[in-house]
Design an enzyme around this catalytic site. Structure first.
Site, PDB file in Angstrom:
ATOM      1  N   SER A 121     -52.309 -38.603 -26.137  1.00  0.00           N
ATOM      2  CA  SER A 121     -50.910 -38.715 -26.555  1.00  0.00           C
ATOM      3  C   SER A 121     -50.725 -39.777 -27.621  1.00  0.00           C
ATOM      4  CB  SER A 121     -50.024 -39.173 -25.393  1.00  0.00           C
ATOM      5  OG  SER A 121     -50.162 -38.373 -24.294  1.00  0.00           O
ATOM      6  N   HIS A 142     -52.866 -31.694 -29.118  1.00  0.00           N
ATOM      7  CA  HIS A 142     -51.951 -32.401 -28.219  1.00  0.00           C
ATOM      8  C   HIS A 142     -50.929 -31.433 -27.635  1.00  0.00           C
ATOM      9  CE1 HIS A 142     -48.610 -35.536 -27.560  1.00  0.00           C
ATOM     10  NE2 HIS A 142     -49.373 -35.445 -26.490  1.00  0.00           N
ATOM     11  N   GLU A 154     -49.678 -30.036 -31.135  1.00  0.00           N
ATOM     12  CA  GLU A 154     -49.930 -30.734 -32.394  1.00  0.00           C
ATOM     13  C   GLU A 154     -51.436 -30.668 -32.658  1.00  0.00           C
ATOM     14  OE1 GLU A 154     -46.398 -34.133 -32.225  1.00  0.00           O
ATOM     15  OE2 GLU A 154     -48.286 -34.512 -31.182  1.00  0.00           O
ATOM     16  N   ASN A 192     -44.265 -37.767 -30.243  1.00  0.00           N
ATOM     17  CA  ASN A 192     -44.188 -39.035 -29.505  1.00  0.00           C
ATOM     18  C   ASN A 192     -43.725 -40.198 -30.374  1.00  0.00           C
ATOM     19  OD1 ASN A 192     -44.744 -38.121 -26.978  1.00  0.00           O
ATOM     20  ND2 ASN A 192     -46.939 -38.537 -27.058  1.00  0.00           N
TER      21      ASN A 192
HETATM   22  N1  3HC Z   1     -47.165 -25.791 -14.659  1.00  0.00           N
HETATM   23  C1  3HC Z   1     -47.155 -24.438 -14.650  1.00  0.00           C
HETATM   24  N2  3HC Z   1     -46.063 -23.709 -14.373  1.00  0.00           N
HETATM   25  C2  3HC Z   1     -44.945 -24.369 -14.072  1.00  0.00           C
HETATM   26  C3  3HC Z   1     -44.883 -25.767 -14.055  1.00  0.00           C
HETATM   27  C4  3HC Z   1     -46.053 -26.484 -14.368  1.00  0.00           C
HETATM   28  N3  3HC Z   1     -46.090 -27.814 -14.401  1.00  0.00           N
HETATM   29  N4  3HC Z   1     -43.648 -26.143 -13.707  1.00  0.00           N
HETATM   30  C5  3HC Z   1     -42.945 -25.018 -13.493  1.00  0.00           C
HETATM   31  N5  3HC Z   1     -43.733 -23.936 -13.731  1.00  0.00           N
HETATM   32  C6  3HC Z   1     -43.371 -22.534 -13.633  1.00  0.00           C
HETATM   33  C7  3HC Z   1     -42.801 -22.276 -12.269  1.00  0.00           C
HETATM   34  O1  3HC Z   1     -43.451 -21.175 -11.664  1.00  0.00           O
HETATM   35  C8  3HC Z   1     -41.352 -22.002 -12.536  1.00  0.00           C
HETATM   36  O2  3HC Z   1     -40.806 -20.936 -11.856  1.00  0.00           O
HETATM   37  P1  3HC Z   1     -40.346 -21.044 -10.283  1.00  0.00           P
HETATM   38  O3  3HC Z   1     -39.571 -22.324 -10.134  1.00  0.00           O
HETATM   39  O4  3HC Z   1     -39.519 -19.821 -10.107  1.00  0.00           O
HETATM   40  O5  3HC Z   1     -41.617 -21.032  -9.524  1.00  0.00           O
HETATM   41  C9  3HC Z   1     -41.312 -21.578 -14.005  1.00  0.00           C
HETATM   42  O6  3HC Z   1     -42.403 -22.240 -14.623  1.00  0.00           O
HETATM   43  C10 3HC Z   1     -40.028 -21.994 -14.673  1.00  0.00           C
HETATM   44  O7  3HC Z   1     -39.807 -23.364 -14.324  1.00  0.00           O
HETATM   45  P2  3HC Z   1     -38.399 -24.025 -14.456  1.00  0.00           P
HETATM   46  O8  3HC Z   1     -37.370 -23.168 -13.808  1.00  0.00           O
HETATM   47  O9  3HC Z   1     -38.513 -25.462 -14.070  1.00  0.00           O
HETATM   48  O10 3HC Z   1     -38.217 -23.871 -16.029  1.00  0.00           O
HETATM   49  P3  3HC Z   1     -36.973 -24.256 -16.888  1.00  0.00           P
HETATM   50  O11 3HC Z   1     -36.510 -23.044 -17.570  1.00  0.00           O
HETATM   51  O12 3HC Z   1     -36.017 -25.074 -16.094  1.00  0.00           O
HETATM   52  O13 3HC Z   1     -37.657 -25.208 -18.015  1.00  0.00           O
HETATM   53  C11 3HC Z   1     -38.830 -27.053 -18.893  1.00  0.00           C
HETATM   54  C12 3HC Z   1     -38.426 -26.287 -17.629  1.00  0.00           C
HETATM   55  C13 3HC Z   1     -39.543 -26.116 -19.876  1.00  0.00           C
HETATM   56  C14 3HC Z   1     -39.792 -28.130 -18.456  1.00  0.00           C
HETATM   57  C15 3HC Z   1     -37.552 -27.605 -19.584  1.00  0.00           C
HETATM   58  O14 3HC Z   1     -36.782 -28.316 -18.646  1.00  0.00           O
HETATM   59  C16 3HC Z   1     -37.891 -28.515 -20.731  1.00  0.00           C
HETATM   60  O15 3HC Z   1     -38.150 -28.066 -21.838  1.00  0.00           O
HETATM   61  N6  3HC Z   1     -37.894 -29.855 -20.477  1.00  0.00           N
HETATM   62  C17 3HC Z   1     -38.311 -30.829 -21.451  1.00  0.00           C
HETATM   63  C18 3HC Z   1     -39.777 -31.093 -21.294  1.00  0.00           C
HETATM   64  C19 3HC Z   1     -40.321 -32.000 -22.365  1.00  0.00           C
HETATM   65  O16 3HC Z   1     -39.617 -32.550 -23.184  1.00  0.00           O
HETATM   66  N7  3HC Z   1     -41.651 -32.171 -22.354  1.00  0.00           N
HETATM   67  C20 3HC Z   1     -42.334 -33.027 -23.278  1.00  0.00           C
HETATM   68  C21 3HC Z   1     -42.667 -34.285 -22.563  1.00  0.00           C
HETATM   69  S1  3HC Z   1     -43.439 -35.437 -23.658  1.00  0.00           S
HETATM   70  C22 3HC Z   1     -45.042 -35.042 -23.612  1.00  0.00           C
HETATM   71  O17 3HC Z   1     -45.505 -34.176 -22.913  1.00  0.00           O
HETATM   72  C23 3HC Z   1     -45.917 -35.835 -24.505  1.00  0.00           C
HETATM   73  C24 3HC Z   1     -46.997 -36.525 -23.734  1.00  0.00           C
HETATM   74  O18 3HC Z   1     -47.901 -37.013 -24.684  1.00  0.00           O
HETATM   75  C25 3HC Z   1     -46.486 -37.678 -22.861  1.00  0.00           C
END
Ligand code: 3HC
Length: 286
Positions: A121, A142, A154, A192
């Protein structure tokens, strides 16, 4: 190095590595996933099986497709089992020394034409590549958390990455059904570099505006259209992961907003890490 990639190695099957492995087997790649113990490998397989089963239950995949995808995953504790991979993606702990040692080892044991990628990251891809004798084959790939749901990858060009290695990574991202943004190896890359100071601002606002995490999340989801509020997102990413990335960026760029707020450091020190520890800004499950 430009022969089509078929077999992908994933080193480290934590939340990110398991998610990357899931995306790869769903896209038809053969995956060799390496963990340090058979138990951790099994836990990752169970996690992937769970999410594939949910997709089958919801009619997003047939049961046969889910089974076929899972059959493409092999877990191992032996790094040497990655020797015949076309691409290896590293997703181990965010520590420069551990990652450098791993890249030196991968460089020795992988085929000369294999591409070596890091999911780091906030560490320098160039510094990781420098631990190998063949830095031209090292790139950043990434992914974002949760990897199966977030479209972006990325693709990071380090100082000595070859055009072929970058092109191979871009082609794999396309075959994974993800969206690639190619960029250079700068601290925090693109997302990030923006998101970490922004999340730090969000945490400072908690105290400045005297609002609760729930209120802040309500404000940002309803007022800025964020899919989840900043405190929910920090709990998802992991307070420790965020603090570490924030410190790494601050060390490199010295911008005050990049320094982790003391409130987050205290949470990290107290073990309030978010979903992974059961408690962060919120309580999570049993
Ligand atoms: N892995 C695999 N599948 C997953 C999962 C996971 N971790 N989490 C959920 N799922 C599946 C589940 O099966 C779920 O369905 P179910 O609840 O019926 O079993 C399905 O995906 C849909 O899940 P959600 O209903 O939770 O999905 P949403 O439509 O609510 O979207 C989200 C969730 C896409 C995470 C959305 O809330 C979002 O875009 N959030 C922002 C996330 C973000 O900004 N991420 C970046 C973080 S920064 C980063 O990663 C950088 C790093 O370097 C630190």
């Amino acid at each position: 190095m430009n022969a089509a990639v078929q077999r992908i190695g994933v080193v480290g099957l934590g939340a990110m590595g398991a998610g990357i492995a899931q995306v790869a087997i769903e896209a038809g790649f053969d995956v060799v996933g390496r963990e340090v113990s058979a138990e951790l490998g099994e836990a990752a397989r169970d996690r992937i099986e769970h999410f594939l089963a949910r997709k089958a239950e919801k009619g997003e995949r047939t049961r046969d497709e889910a089974d076929a995808a899972l059959a493409r995953l092999r877990t191992t504790v032996e790094l040497t089992d990655l020797a015949d991979c076309d691409l290896v993606i590293e997703a181990i702990v965010e520590e420069l020394a551990a990652k450098r040692a791993l890249f030196a080892e991968l460089d020795r044991l992988c085929r000369a034409d294999a591409v070596l990628a890091t999911n780091t990251s906030a560490l320098s891809v160039t510094e990781l590549a420098a631990a190998t004798r063949t830095p031209e084959r090292v790139v950043g790939m990434h992914f974002f958390n949760p990897a199966p749901l977030m479209p972006l990858v990325e693709v990071v060009r380090a100082e000595l990455s070859s055009d072929v290695a970058v092109a191979t990574a871009l082609e794999v991202v396309e075959r994974l059904g993800k969206v690639a943004v190619p960029c250079h190896d700068t601290p925090g890359f693109v997302v990030n570099r923006v998101l970490i100071p922004l999340l730090n601002d969000c945490v400072r606002v908690l105290d400045e505006a005297r609002v609760t995490p729930e209120a802040l999340d309500t404000a940002m989801t309803n007022g800025a259209g964020w899919p989840m509020g900043p405190c929910t997102l920090l709990d998802l990413v992991g307070i420790d992961v965020h603090v570490h990335a924030s410190e790494a960026l601050y060390e490199k760029l010295r911008e005050p907003r990049l320094a982790p707020p003391p409130r987050l450091v205290a949470m990290r020190n107290a073990g309030l890490l978010g979903r992974k520890s059961g408690r962060g800004f919120y309580s999570h499950g049993a």
